[in-house]
Write an enzyme that holds these catalytic residues in place. Structure first.
Site, PDB file in Angstrom:
ATOM      1  CE  LYS A   1      19.708 -19.970 -12.768  1.00 55.16           C
ATOM      2  NZ  LYS A   1      19.803 -18.696 -12.092  1.00 55.16           N
TER       3      LYS A   1
ATOM      4  NE  ARG B   1      15.825 -25.058  -6.758  1.00 58.72           N
ATOM      5  CZ  ARG B   1      15.503 -23.798  -6.894  1.00 58.72           C
ATOM      6  NH1 ARG B   1      15.660 -22.965  -5.918  1.00 58.72           N
ATOM      7  NH2 ARG B   1      15.016 -23.357  -8.031  1.00 58.72           N
TER       8      ARG B   1
ATOM      9  NE  ARG C   1      14.902 -10.639 -13.691  1.00 61.35           N
ATOM     10  CZ  ARG C   1      15.303 -11.841 -13.292  1.00 61.35           C
ATOM     11  NH1 ARG C   1      15.899 -12.659 -14.135  1.00 61.35           N
ATOM     12  NH2 ARG C   1      15.159 -12.222 -12.049  1.00 61.35           N
TER      13      ARG C   1
ATOM     14  NE  ARG D   1      11.194 -12.568 -10.971  1.00 61.48           N
ATOM     15  CZ  ARG D   1      12.058 -13.576 -10.955  1.00 61.48           C
ATOM     16  NH1 ARG D   1      12.458 -14.106 -12.089  1.00 61.48           N
ATOM     17  NH2 ARG D   1      12.546 -14.029  -9.830  1.00 61.48           N
TER      18      ARG D   1
ATOM     19  NE  ARG E   1      15.439 -13.242  -6.127  1.00 61.97           N
ATOM     20  CZ  ARG E   1      15.371 -12.584  -7.281  1.00 61.97           C
ATOM     21  NH1 ARG E   1      15.113 -11.281  -7.286  1.00 61.97           N
ATOM     22  NH2 ARG E   1      15.533 -13.200  -8.420  1.00 61.97           N
TER      23      ARG E   1
END
Length: 193
Positions: A14, A89, A128, A134, A146
């Site tokens: 995204k 959401r 990533r 992260r 997630r």
């Protein structure tokens, strides 16, 4: 004005595709996270209200988020359209966004949903995680949770926009350019000159 919602689970691309779509179509990027941080940094009434709630560990209620979206729309009258990211959401937020846009004689033109297999998402996020710093990108069980949470939360939003035949699935696997071309093709089908 052209308004779109870009959907996709964590790792679907995204962020990469949003930047390219904004550049190609001159859209204003409305990320609720960015808006929230900006409202707090500028110490607006809504920002301070949100900060108080967040400091207590509470979620920012829909009416505050909608107020921030309204403010962002009002502050960008010259925008060619908006790309909504991270919002809506829930079905309630979808209905509120539709109402807000309708007040301005606008609506959501299309909801583009990037479709990526769970195994590919996990591979991308773990990769990533090697460089992002992260912590939520380094543990496969956290990543799976997630992804499940994403599907649970966004299914009601997709169902809402399916009622109006506005949801289009786009294959989110392939090269960045192939995915971008597929997204643009769907936008071009719906874009009013």
């Amino acid at each position: 004005m052209f308004n779109l919602i870009l959907f996709g689970p964590p790792g679907s691309g995204k962020g990469t595709q949003s930047e390219r779509l904004i550049s190609r179509y001159g859209l204003k990027h409305l990320s609720t996270g960015d808006i929230l941080r900006s409202e707090i940094a500028n110490q607006t009434k809504l920002g301070m209200e949100a900060k108080t709630l967040m400091d207590r560990g509470e979620l920012v209620p829909d009416e505050v988020v909608i107020g921030m979206i309204r403010s962002a729309l009002d502050n960008n009258p010259e925008a060619k359209g908006f790309l909504f990211d991270g919002f809506p959401r829930t079905k309630a937020q979808s209905v509120a966004l539709d109402t807000l846009l309708s007040e301005k004689g606008e609506g959501i033109n299309v909801v583009l949903a990037l479709e990526v297999t769970e195994e590919e998402l996990i591979k991308r996020l773990l990769n990533r995680g090697l460089t992002s710093g992260r912590t939520d990108d380094v543990n496969e069980s956290v990543i799976r949770a997630r992804i499940a949470e994403y599907h649970k939360k966004t299914s009601s939003v997709a169902d809402h926009y399916r009622e109006f035949d506005k949801v289009v699935g786009v294959k989110g696997e392939g090269t960045v350019d192939e995915i971008f071309d597929a997204l643009c093709e769907e936008i071009e089908k719906r874009k009013v000159a």
